[in-house]
Design an enzyme around this catalytic site. Structure first.
Site, PDB file in Angstrom:
ATOM      1  N   GLU A   1       3.741 -54.838  -8.094  1.00  0.00           N
ATOM      2  CA  GLU A   1       4.540 -54.202  -9.139  1.00  0.00           C
ATOM      3  C   GLU A   1       4.716 -55.137 -10.334  1.00  0.00           C
ATOM      4  O   GLU A   1       4.624 -54.709 -11.487  1.00  0.00           O
ATOM      5  CB  GLU A   1       5.909 -53.830  -8.556  1.00  0.00           C
TER       6      GLU A   1
ATOM      7  N   GLU B   1      15.849 -47.874  -4.234  1.00  0.00           N
ATOM      8  CA  GLU B   1      14.480 -47.348  -4.185  1.00  0.00           C
ATOM      9  C   GLU B   1      14.454 -45.819  -4.267  1.00  0.00           C
ATOM     10  O   GLU B   1      13.603 -45.234  -4.931  1.00  0.00           O
ATOM     11  CB  GLU B   1      13.778 -47.814  -2.903  1.00  0.00           C
TER      12      GLU B   1
ATOM     13  N   GLU C   1      22.427 -47.332 -11.750  1.00  0.00           N
ATOM     14  CA  GLU C   1      21.180 -46.630 -12.098  1.00  0.00           C
ATOM     15  C   GLU C   1      21.391 -45.709 -13.296  1.00  0.00           C
ATOM     16  O   GLU C   1      20.542 -45.647 -14.188  1.00  0.00           O
ATOM     17  CB  GLU C   1      20.647 -45.851 -10.887  1.00  0.00           C
TER      18      GLU C   1
HETATM   19  C1  LIG Z   1      16.688 -50.186 -12.286  1.00  0.00           C
HETATM   20  C2  LIG Z   1      15.729 -50.008 -11.168  1.00  0.00           C
HETATM   21  N1  LIG Z   1      16.125 -49.369 -10.071  1.00  0.00           N
HETATM   22  C3  LIG Z   1      15.281 -49.196  -9.037  1.00  0.00           C
HETATM   23  C4  LIG Z   1      13.995 -49.663  -9.095  1.00  0.00           C
HETATM   24  C5  LIG Z   1      13.066 -49.420  -7.945  1.00  0.00           C
HETATM   25  O1  LIG Z   1      12.404 -50.532  -7.529  1.00  0.00           O
HETATM   26  C6  LIG Z   1      13.609 -50.337 -10.268  1.00  0.00           C
HETATM   27  N2  LIG Z   1      12.341 -50.825 -10.416  1.00  0.00           N
HETATM   28  N3  LIG Z   1      14.488 -50.483 -11.287  1.00  0.00           N
END
Ligand SMILES: Cc1ncc(CO)c(N)n1
Length: 242
Positions: free
Chosen positions: A94, A146, A226
């Protein structure tokens, strides 16, 4: 209401229902809906990319801390260690993807300044890395982090979505079925660990109840972060006020 789920209903199901409004806020955010309907502001996408790169770099040591907790707490035949290790390996890919994607969009990652929301979310992860944080609590947060991305980006790939082709790869990263399976496995571990605590008897019952309460609080906090993270990505100075 005593906060305990009915027999046969998992803790995470109970929480998803109880906190469905904030969960929908995190997984059906206007930023995600703008990707899905093709109206996304590309400067917002680039802002998300730079900030999420910073987040993911902090997420690696968090997942490593979960790996240590898995090694200390789960029996070694459960498969938890392998699952979390596969998560670490996926994060390695990633990070490379972020670098490639950034160069494709002309985003200079070394020059990205973390926004307050990103700093706060990374700080939250850091607090969860403490050895004092229980495996069940850390696993709950891990799953929630996730799952929000999985549900959000899968929504952008559903039939009828108008996601721009140049953003489909990003959506695939988290929206693919394999990642969905991975999230289900994390959820099952969280439920198993929460169930252990909920059913502990004897003198430890109070400690266990506190742990389940703590996990629910962290679950809600993840959802709040989030939403804020999407808000930060979506909003820009000059977006609302011309
Ligand atoms: C803010 C955020 N939440 C979750 C993920 C999931 O890995 C991510 N990449 N970024």
């Amino acid at each position: 209401m005593d906060g305990k789920p009915k027999a046969g209903v998992s803790m995470t199901s109970t929480w998803l229902r109880k906190h469905r409004l904030i969960y929908a806020g995190a997984t059906r955010h206007p930023f995600i809906l703008s990707i899905r309907d093709g109206t996304v502001d590309l400067s917002a996408f680039k802002r998300w990319l730079g900030q999420d790169y910073i987040f993911v770099r902090a997420f690696v040591p968090f997942v490593a801390s979960v790996l240590i907790k898995a090694w200390k707490n789960s029996d070694h035949e459960s498969g938890d260690i392998e699952l979390v290790l596969s998560g670490v390996a996926a994060l390695n890919d990633e990070i490379e993807w972020f670098k490639q994607e950034a160069s494709k969009w002309g985003v200079e990652l070394s020059g990205v300044v973390p926004e307050k929301t990103t700093r706060d979310y990374c700080r939250f992860l850091e607090d969860l890395m403490s050895p004092d944080v229980d495996y069940a609590v850390a696993m709950t947060a891990f799953w929630a982090i996730e799952a929000v991305y999985q549900e959000s980006f899968a929504h952008c790939l559903e039939e009828g979505s108008k996601t721009p082709p140049e953003l489909q790869e990003a959506c695939q990263r988290w929206g693919n079925d394999g990642f969905g399976q991975y999230c289900s496995s994390l959820r099952n571990i969280a439920d198993r660990e929460l169930e252990k605590s909920a059913s502990d008897g004897g003198p430890l019952v109070k400690v266990s109840e506190d742990m389940v309460t703590k996990a629910e609080v962290e679950f809600q906090r993840v959802l709040e972060y989030e939403v804020q993270f999407w808000n930060m990505s979506h909003g820009s100075p000059g977006r609302s006020a011309p």
